[in-house]
Scaffold this motif. Structure first.
Motif, PDB file in Angstrom:
ATOM      1  N   GLU A  94       0.813  -1.214   0.000  1.00  0.00           N
ATOM      2  CA  GLU A  94       0.000   0.000   0.000  1.00  0.00           C
ATOM      3  C   GLU A  94       0.846   1.263   0.000  1.00  0.00           C
ATOM      4  O   GLU A  94       0.392   2.333  -0.446  1.00  0.00           O
ATOM      5  N   GLU A  95       2.081   1.156   0.453  1.00  0.00           N
ATOM      6  CA  GLU A  95       2.948   2.325   0.555  1.00  0.00           C
ATOM      7  C   GLU A  95       3.655   2.659  -0.750  1.00  0.00           C
ATOM      8  O   GLU A  95       4.173   3.767  -0.918  1.00  0.00           O
ATOM      9  N   LEU A  96       3.714   1.709  -1.663  1.00  0.00           N
ATOM     10  CA  LEU A  96       4.465   1.901  -2.902  1.00  0.00           C
ATOM     11  C   LEU A  96       3.692   2.770  -3.883  1.00  0.00           C
ATOM     12  O   LEU A  96       2.480   2.624  -4.051  1.00  0.00           O
ATOM     13  N   SER A  97       4.401   3.661  -4.565  1.00  0.00           N
ATOM     14  CA  SER A  97       3.771   4.492  -5.580  1.00  0.00           C
ATOM     15  C   SER A  97       3.722   3.746  -6.910  1.00  0.00           C
ATOM     16  O   SER A  97       4.462   2.782  -7.133  1.00  0.00           O
ATOM     17  N   PRO A 144       7.544  -9.930   4.479  1.00  0.00           N
ATOM     18  CA  PRO A 144       6.716  -8.720   4.432  1.00  0.00           C
ATOM     19  C   PRO A 144       7.568  -7.486   4.164  1.00  0.00           C
ATOM     20  O   PRO A 144       8.752  -7.448   4.492  1.00  0.00           O
ATOM     21  N   GLY A 145       6.962  -6.502   3.521  1.00  0.00           N
ATOM     22  CA  GLY A 145       7.664  -5.276   3.218  1.00  0.00           C
ATOM     23  C   GLY A 145       8.559  -5.350   2.005  1.00  0.00           C
ATOM     24  O   GLY A 145       9.362  -4.454   1.757  1.00  0.00           O
ATOM     25  N   MET A 197       4.083   4.680   5.874  1.00  0.00           N
ATOM     26  CA  MET A 197       2.865   5.144   6.536  1.00  0.00           C
ATOM     27  C   MET A 197       2.894   4.732   8.002  1.00  0.00           C
ATOM     28  O   MET A 197       3.236   3.578   8.316  1.00  0.00           O
ATOM     29  N   PRO A 198       2.545   5.619   8.911  1.00  0.00           N
ATOM     30  CA  PRO A 198       2.574   5.267  10.337  1.00  0.00           C
ATOM     31  C   PRO A 198       1.637   4.121  10.680  1.00  0.00           C
ATOM     32  O   PRO A 198       1.877   3.411  11.667  1.00  0.00           O
ATOM     33  N   GLU A 199       0.608   3.903   9.876  1.00  0.00           N
ATOM     34  CA  GLU A 199      -0.324   2.794  10.127  1.00  0.00           C
ATOM     35  C   GLU A 199       0.375   1.443  10.118  1.00  0.00           C
ATOM     36  O   GLU A 199      -0.105   0.487  10.727  1.00  0.00           O
ATOM     37  N   THR A 202       3.512  -0.799  13.369  1.00  0.00           N
ATOM     38  CA  THR A 202       3.424  -1.987  14.230  1.00  0.00           C
ATOM     39  C   THR A 202       3.192  -3.258  13.422  1.00  0.00           C
ATOM     40  O   THR A 202       2.919  -4.315  13.984  1.00  0.00           O
ATOM     41  N   SER A 203       3.306  -3.149  12.111  1.00  0.00           N
ATOM     42  CA  SER A 203       3.099  -4.294  11.219  1.00  0.00           C
ATOM     43  C   SER A 203       4.435  -4.938  10.874  1.00  0.00           C
ATOM     44  O   SER A 203       5.478  -4.270  10.884  1.00  0.00           O
ATOM     45  N   PRO A 204       4.447  -6.218  10.528  1.00  0.00           N
ATOM     46  CA  PRO A 204       5.687  -6.855  10.068  1.00  0.00           C
ATOM     47  C   PRO A 204       6.266  -6.183   8.820  1.00  0.00           C
ATOM     48  O   PRO A 204       7.432  -6.379   8.494  1.00  0.00           O
ATOM     49  N   ALA A 205       5.449  -5.383   8.129  1.00  0.00           N
ATOM     50  CA  ALA A 205       5.906  -4.749   6.890  1.00  0.00           C
ATOM     51  C   ALA A 205       7.102  -3.826   7.096  1.00  0.00           C
ATOM     52  O   ALA A 205       7.862  -3.567   6.159  1.00  0.00           O
ATOM     53  N   HIS A 206       7.291  -3.304   8.303  1.00  0.00           N
ATOM     54  CA  HIS A 206       8.404  -2.384   8.550  1.00  0.00           C
ATOM     55  C   HIS A 206       9.583  -3.036   9.260  1.00  0.00           C
ATOM     56  O   HIS A 206      10.529  -2.345   9.651  1.00  0.00           O
TER      57      HIS A 206
END
Length: 280
Positions: A94-97, A144-145, A197-199, A202-206
């Protein structure tokens, strides 16, 4: 010892640089593509007769074909093509342009496909050769990520495995190299990160942010040793379809594949239930 001629994309740093230095030191010839000459000026100066560095942007398919054709025209025969150019892109899907997505696919996947397609007619005509695609153990294992990077590596793995069957009758061997983490600019310099994104904090994506920080420990893989194994693979016949580099990468790959097989085994009854019964 017979001198080989190698065509390698992305030789400014990382595996491309390590491969090029080792090959030049042992007396082989290298055509190594770069986006600018700044980081290879020393190679051009030290090996003016056996190293050339054509400028190439991997997202330009016409330029890829032209550069490959020019290399064969100038040298007559190229023994090994190594598709190495590429980079990592980190961030949740979702963060990727849109631009980031299009760029990594154009570089890592489409660019590699066009390079291989451009080389195949020449290798058929010369009676054989070897094509090495630098993939990643991320072509078998997903984290993830890293979704778009995995998409390009899983994509090129399917392409190469299929093409390997197509060109085997022409004595063209193809190898997918699947390195684990290595101390290259891929992780500590060239990696690109989406606008986070700050959302997802707390996700494994970061979780990748810890991996990209050298303060948390360096990757275990040695680029020079990995390059040496890649070079040695050219003398293995038949060509190994896949070659995993790094003990942790191999351990993780085996674990994931075993779990995948276990999951498939539980589906036997379900899979058979969709077949047309015998005799009908």
């Amino acid at each position: 010892m017979t001198q080989r001629t190698w065509f390698i994309t992305g030789v400014s740093s990382g595996f491309g640089r390590a491969l090029t230095q080792q090959l030049l030191q042992k007396g082989d010839r290298v055509i190594g593509t770069v986006r600018s000459h700044g980081k290879v000026e020393d190679l051009l100066e030290n090996w003016p007769k056996t190293f050339s560095a054509p400028l190439l942007e991997m997202t330009d398919s016409a330029a890829v074909r032209r550069t490959v054709d020019d290399a064969w025209r100038q040298h007559g025969r190229i023994d090994v093509v190594i598709s190495n150019a590429g980079y990592g892109l980190f961030g949740a899907a979702e963060e990727l342009s849109d631009d980031e997505i299009q760029q990594i696919i154009a570089t890592n996947l489409t660019g590699a496909i066009q390079l291989i397609r451009s080389a195949l007619p020449h290798m058929r005509q010369q009676g054989g050769g070897r094509i090495i695609q630098i993939s990643s153990y991320g072509g078998q294992v997903a984290f993830p990520g890293n979704s778009l990077y995995h998409a390009t590596k899983w994509g090129i793995e399917g392409f190469v495995e299929s093409v390997a069957h197509e060109v085997a009758p022409f004595d063209i061997g193809m190898t997918l190299v699947e390195p684990g983490g290595a101390r290259t600019e891929f992780r500590y310099g060239s990696a690109r990160v989406a606008k986070l994104m700050p959302e997802y904090d707390t996700s494994p994506a970061h979780a990748f942010q810890s991996m990209l920080d050298p303060a948390n420990g360096l990757a275990p893989g040695c680029p020079e040793r990995m390059a040496a194994r890649i070079i040695e693979s050219v003398d293995i016949n038949p060509a190994p379809l896949r070659m995993v580099l790094g003990s942790k990468a191999l351990q993780n790959t085996i674990a994931v594949l075993r779990q995948r097989i276990t999951d498939f085994e539980t589906q036997r009854k379900q899979a058979a239930s969709t077949d047309i019964p015998d005799g009908r």
